[in-house]
Design an enzyme around this catalytic site. Sequence first.
Site, mmCIF file in Angstrom:
data_model
loop_
_atom_site.group_PDB
_atom_site.id
_atom_site.type_symbol
_atom_site.label_atom_id
_atom_site.label_comp_id
_atom_site.label_asym_id
_atom_site.label_seq_id
_atom_site.Cartn_x
_atom_site.Cartn_y
_atom_site.Cartn_z
ATOM 1 N N PRO A 63 0.826 -1.209 0.000
ATOM 2 C CA PRO A 63 0.000 0.000 0.000
ATOM 3 C C PRO A 63 0.859 1.257 0.000
ATOM 4 C CG PRO A 63 -0.832 -1.596 1.577
ATOM 5 C CD PRO A 63 0.497 -2.120 1.113
ATOM 6 N N GLU A 64 0.567 2.178 -0.902
ATOM 7 C CA GLU A 64 1.317 3.423 -0.971
ATOM 8 C C GLU A 64 0.459 4.554 -0.412
ATOM 9 O OE1 GLU A 64 3.164 4.059 -4.739
ATOM 10 O OE2 GLU A 64 3.957 2.026 -4.859
ATOM 11 N N HIS A 81 -4.799 -14.364 10.354
ATOM 12 C CA HIS A 81 -3.992 -13.147 10.197
ATOM 13 C C HIS A 81 -4.667 -11.896 10.752
ATOM 14 C CE1 HIS A 81 -1.506 -15.708 7.792
ATOM 15 N NE2 HIS A 81 -2.340 -15.763 6.797
ATOM 16 N N ARG A 115 1.598 -11.073 5.935
ATOM 17 C CA ARG A 115 3.057 -11.178 5.913
ATOM 18 C C ARG A 115 3.721 -10.644 7.184
ATOM 19 N NH1 ARG A 115 4.464 -9.283 -0.306
ATOM 20 N NH2 ARG A 115 2.719 -10.348 -1.308
ATOM 21 N N LYS A 143 22.799 15.543 -6.402
ATOM 22 C CA LYS A 143 22.384 14.140 -6.406
ATOM 23 C C LYS A 143 22.616 13.499 -7.772
ATOM 24 C CE LYS A 143 20.695 14.618 -2.218
ATOM 25 N NZ LYS A 143 21.367 14.009 -1.048
#
Length: 270
Positions: free
Chosen positions: A2-3, A90, A109, A151
């Site tokens: 999930p972002e 879970h 997980r 950078k």
Amino acid sequence: MPELPEVEVSRMGISPYLEQQIIQQIIVRQPQLRWPVPDEVHQAEGLVITQVRRRAKYLLLDTAKGSIVLHLGMSGKLCVLDSDTEVKKHDHIDIVLESGKCLRFNDARRFGSCLWQDINQPQLTLLNNLGPEPLTDSFDGNRLHQLSRTKTLAVKNFIMDNKVVVGVGNIYANESLFIAGIDPRKPANKVSKKRYLVLADIIKKVLASAIELGGTTLKDFAQADGKPGYFAQQLLVYGRAGESCDACSAEIQSVTIGQRNTFFCRTCQK
């Protein structure tokens, strides 16, 4: 994983059920997540959740004594259920409310986390040194240009650095760079200010669109109400290696940058 849009959608989904509600009990069935769940989280029992906030990909449930800090990890899901709903595999944590509802955290997980931020203690290390939120005025192309001058890393890795800006994860970095026409492999300090001004605006639009559409469902993500996100139907390059670019019909390429799959069009992105 999930972002930011998925986490924001989760925040929007759970907030109406949690804010101004009293926490009756916190049930921890599995304390061994990414980090051990501290006993201190039980300090929230008996307190009102005053606000549900998001910082980067963390959700904070604020109370008078401190905040429960949640992270969904790779596969975490949050659902608001009746507190007597049967527990499934879970289902690691329940935050039970006096209203009869509970916030249930499921994580197959176990890369997610549940931590405690005491109001009288220094801020958790994981919340320190974070850059601005991408959908605020604190983030813009000028910031990207200024921070990028020294950078030499790939521009894709640069915009995914949480110290530069939070929450631009792999999916949305790929999509934003494609729309901006910037090769993800290009050194960050070789991108002009003009292009960074465009890129920052595109990042905002891509993330806002993903939030509006409920996030991106890729394998594990679903909204707090169990519905999938629909942004995946609009992906232009992510996960489309070998397919034809919608803009020029060239074959979409895939390379690994910073140990993450990266998708781009050689023709459209320079």
